[in-house]
Structure formats: structure tokens, C-alpha cells
Design a protein around this motif. Structure first.
Motif, PDB file in Angstrom:
ATOM      1  N   ILE A   2      89.575  64.502  32.634  1.00 27.61           N
ATOM      2  CA  ILE A   2      90.948  65.346  32.269  1.00 27.61           C
ATOM      3  C   ILE A   2      91.279  66.068  33.742  1.00 27.61           C
ATOM      4  CG2 ILE A   2      92.072  66.149  31.431  1.00 27.61           C
ATOM      5  CD1 ILE A   2      90.388  65.945  29.048  1.00 27.61           C
TER       6      ILE A   2
ATOM      7  N   LYS B 174      94.798  67.282  35.463  1.00 24.95           N
ATOM      8  CA  LYS B 174      96.270  67.933  35.712  1.00 24.95           C
ATOM      9  C   LYS B 174      97.066  68.064  36.851  1.00 24.95           C
ATOM     10  CE  LYS B 174      95.979  70.105  31.089  1.00 24.95           C
ATOM     11  NZ  LYS B 174      96.356  71.182  29.905  1.00 24.95           N
TER      12      LYS B 174
ATOM     13  N   ASP C 113      87.037  68.984  19.346  1.00 28.30           N
ATOM     14  CA  ASP C 113      86.197  68.095  19.465  1.00 28.30           C
ATOM     15  C   ASP C 113      85.982  67.213  18.238  1.00 28.30           C
ATOM     16  OD1 ASP C 113      87.319  68.755  21.686  1.00 28.30           O
ATOM     17  OD2 ASP C 113      85.379  69.400  22.697  1.00 28.30           O
TER      18      ASP C 113
ATOM     19  N   THR D 232      80.349  70.302  24.319  1.00 26.50           N
ATOM     20  CA  THR D 232      81.245  69.425  24.678  1.00 26.50           C
ATOM     21  C   THR D 232      80.990  70.436  26.344  1.00 26.50           C
ATOM     22  OG1 THR D 232      82.820  68.831  23.305  1.00 26.50           O
ATOM     23  CG2 THR D 232      83.583  68.882  25.860  1.00 26.50           C
TER      24      THR D 232
ATOM     25  N   TRP E 135      82.612  71.606  29.378  1.00 27.16           N
ATOM     26  CA  TRP E 135      83.920  71.782  30.293  1.00 27.16           C
ATOM     27  C   TRP E 135      83.599  72.309  31.823  1.00 27.16           C
ATOM     28  CZ3 TRP E 135      88.036  73.664  33.133  1.00 27.16           C
ATOM     29  CH2 TRP E 135      89.103  72.773  33.937  1.00 27.16           C
TER      30      TRP E 135
ATOM     31  N   HIS F 280      90.224  75.044  20.416  1.00 18.59           N
ATOM     32  CA  HIS F 280      90.234  75.455  21.568  1.00 18.59           C
ATOM     33  C   HIS F 280      91.723  74.196  22.461  1.00 18.59           C
ATOM     34  CE1 HIS F 280      87.706  71.282  21.985  1.00 18.59           C
ATOM     35  NE2 HIS F 280      88.347  71.061  22.784  1.00 18.59           N
TER      36      HIS F 280
ATOM     37  N   SER G  44      93.947  73.682  25.817  1.00 22.60           N
ATOM     38  CA  SER G  44      95.045  74.069  27.604  1.00 22.60           C
ATOM     39  C   SER G  44      96.689  73.904  27.545  1.00 22.60           C
ATOM     40  CB  SER G  44      93.847  73.270  28.900  1.00 22.60           C
ATOM     41  OG  SER G  44      94.604  71.738  28.478  1.00 22.60           O
TER      42      SER G  44
ATOM     43  N   ARG H 235      94.953  70.480  39.097  1.00 27.95           N
ATOM     44  CA  ARG H 235      93.366  71.005  38.043  1.00 27.95           C
ATOM     45  C   ARG H 235      92.593  70.513  37.649  1.00 27.95           C
ATOM     46  NH1 ARG H 235      92.364  71.281  32.488  1.00 27.95           N
ATOM     47  NH2 ARG H 235      92.332  69.468  32.666  1.00 27.95           N
TER      48      ARG H 235
ATOM     49  N   SER I  66      85.242  67.016  30.780  1.00 23.94           N
ATOM     50  CA  SER I  66      84.396  67.526  29.883  1.00 23.94           C
ATOM     51  C   SER I  66      83.531  65.832  30.197  1.00 23.94           C
ATOM     52  CB  SER I  66      85.571  66.648  28.665  1.00 23.94           C
ATOM     53  OG  SER I  66      86.609  67.559  28.694  1.00 23.94           O
TER      54      SER I  66
ATOM     55  N   HIS J 192      80.372  65.110  26.682  1.00 28.12           N
ATOM     56  CA  HIS J 192      80.510  65.292  25.398  1.00 28.12           C
ATOM     57  C   HIS J 192      79.309  65.121  24.511  1.00 28.12           C
ATOM     58  CE1 HIS J 192      84.867  66.054  25.106  1.00 28.12           C
ATOM     59  NE2 HIS J 192      84.700  64.637  25.397  1.00 28.12           N
TER      60      HIS J 192
HETATM   61  O1  LIG Z   1      90.539  69.427  29.915  1.00 25.77           O
HETATM   62  C1  LIG Z   1      91.165  69.802  28.792  1.00 25.77           C
HETATM   63  O2  LIG Z   1      92.538  70.525  28.544  1.00 25.77           O
HETATM   64  C2  LIG Z   1      90.611  69.624  27.967  1.00 25.77           C
HETATM   65  C3  LIG Z   1      89.136  69.756  27.398  1.00 25.77           C
HETATM   66  C4  LIG Z   1      88.753  69.670  26.289  1.00 25.77           C
HETATM   67  O3  LIG Z   1      90.069  68.995  25.438  1.00 25.77           O
HETATM   68  C5  LIG Z   1      87.553  69.081  25.946  1.00 25.77           C
HETATM   69  O4  LIG Z   1      86.930  69.146  26.987  1.00 25.77           O
HETATM   70  O5  LIG Z   1      87.446  68.983  24.858  1.00 25.77           O
END
Ligand SMILES: O=C(O)CCC(=O)C(=O)O
Length: 226
Positions: free
Chosen positions: A102, A104, A117, A132, A134, A202, A204, A213, A217, A219
Motif C-alpha cells: 500500500i 501513498k 481486517d 497483520t 504492517w 485501525h 491511516s 509512504r 501489509s 496477513h
Molecule cells: O497502509 C495503510 O495505510 C493501511 C493498512 C491496513 O489497513 C492494514 O494493513 O490492515
């Protein structure tokens, strides 16, 4: 399997809060290695059919299964290390299930809205016992869109998830209405990670800085999952 060890305090914190911060999960050298393929993927330089339609300059990206698609990642030591930590937190049957990059880009306002999740319908045991990782592959400050967590929310069941596709273009977005006053913000250096339970709420925010960024992630849930 990797020898990376959590402290007893870290395991206890995960149990209590539903997330734990793991500083320097990866060495700077490992981050540099992974960054090569990560940046090639986000620039659309890899020949992966399922990603071709998704890569657009300046847009938030969510690319599925980077571990399988980015050359060198499937054999790299980073994933055994993530799985080893996952097993210390939730048990020896925890294994890699899938992953997503992911990204940004600078100045991208898209938020990843509050969610669990497992609230995306994770099946079988994964709905109750999953996590997860991150991982930051560059700095991730709050202004760049680092993760916020609601401590203890993993103990409150699956919340109602509302359709939020009008707010977020990726992954059939869902949203939970939460009281953000108790939220904890984590900021990451390159190679730092958090592990959160599949039921931990959660979020962001967008990236308001001029730096990208880079998040990954991964899982994990029990194998077998029935
Ligand atoms: O990368 C993000 O900003 C969110 C990631 C997320 O929601 C996750 O890893 O479950």
C-alpha cells in the motif's frame, strides 16, 4: 525459521492492546533490498498483468501479492521473519496467507478508513485468530499516513462496517464509526513494523508531505484455516 525474538513485554502488549510495535524488524540492508522491487512495482516497471490497470502516477496504490510477484521476494529472509514474529504472538500454526503493498504518494489525501481486517469477512479461524504485519519501507510519520490503532478493540467483536467506496478508491472500502479520542498513533522508521490482531480497529490518514509512504501489509492466519 528466523531467530528474531520478541520480548515477553511485547507479547503481553499485543495481548492487551491488540497491536505491538516492533522496531527494526528489518535491517537497513534488508530494507534497501526490498525497496528496489517495491519502487519498480509502484512505477509500473514489472510485468505483472493484474497490476497493469492499477498503476497510475500520483495515485494511492494497493497491489496484491507482492511476495509472489516481485522478483527475489519469495526467497528473501523478510517473510520468514514476519511469520516467526506472528507465531510468537498467536501460535505455531500461524502462517503467511496474503500480502499487499500500500503506497501513498506525496500529497495524496486518501485515508484508509477505520476498519478491522477480519471485518472484510476473513473466513474460519482467521476471523478470530489472525494478524497483520504492517512494515515501513521508508519513514512513515503521522503526516505521511502512518497507522492509528484503537487499543483493546480486538476484544470487542466485529463492528458494523459501512460501505465507504465513495471516500476511498481501493479495495471495496469499508468504514467503522469509532471514538477516536482513545486512538494511538504509531510513527515508523524504515524497517519498523507493527503487528495488529485481525480484529483491532485501525486507520491511516492521507500523505500531506512531499515524500512517498511505502507500506507493506502481510496477513497471517492459521494453516489450515477451517
Ligand atoms: O497502509 C495503510 O495505510 C493501511 C493498512 C491496513 O489497513 C492494514 O494493513 O490492515
Amino acid at each position: 525459521m528466523s531467530a528474531f525474538r520478541l520480548t515477553a513485554a511485547q507479547v503481553a502488549q499485543f495481548e492487551e492492546d491488540g497491536f505491538v510495535v516492533v522496531r527494526q524488524l528489518l535491517s537497513p540492508e534488508m530494507v534497501t533490498d526490498l525497496r528496489v522491487g517495491y519502487d519498480a512495482a509502484t512505477r509500473g516497471e514489472l510485468d505483472v498483468d493484474v497490476w497493469k490497470e492499477q498503476v497510475r502516477p500520483g495515485q494511492i496504490l494497493q497491489l496484491g501479492m507482492p511476495n509472489r510477484h516481485i522478483p527475489g521476494w519469495a526467497e528473501h529472509a523478510y517473510l520468514p521473519r514476519i511469520v516467526a514474529v506472528g507465531r510468537q504472538l498467536l501460535g505455531a500454526d500461524i502462517d503467511y496467507k496474503y500480502d499487499q503493498l500500500i503506497y501513498k504518494p506525496p500529497g495524496n489525501p486518501v485515508e484508509l478508513l477505520w476498519h478491522q481486517d477480519a471485518g472484510y469477512g476473513w473466513p474460519g479461524k482467521a476471523n478470530h485468530r489472525s494478524l497483520t504485519c504492517w512494515l515501513a519501507l521508508s519513514p512513515a510519520t503521522e503526516a505521511m499516513g502512518s497507522l492509528h490503532f484503537l487499543p483493546g478493540s480486538h476484544c470487542d467483536g466485529i463492528a458494523e462496517h459501512l460501505d465507504a467506496t465513495h471516500k476511498n478508491p481501493i479495495n471495496a472500502a469499508l468504514e467503522v464509526k469509532v471514538d477516536e479520542s482513545r486512538a494511538v498513533v504509531v510513527e515508523y522508521g524504515p524497517g519498523d513494523a507493527t503487528f495488529h490482531h485481525g480484529r483491532t480497529l485501525h486507520y491511516s490518514r492521507g500523505n500531506s508531505t512531499d515524500q512517498p509512504r511505502r507500506g507493506l501489509s502481510t496477513h497471517l492466519w492459521p494453516d489450515p484455516n477451517d
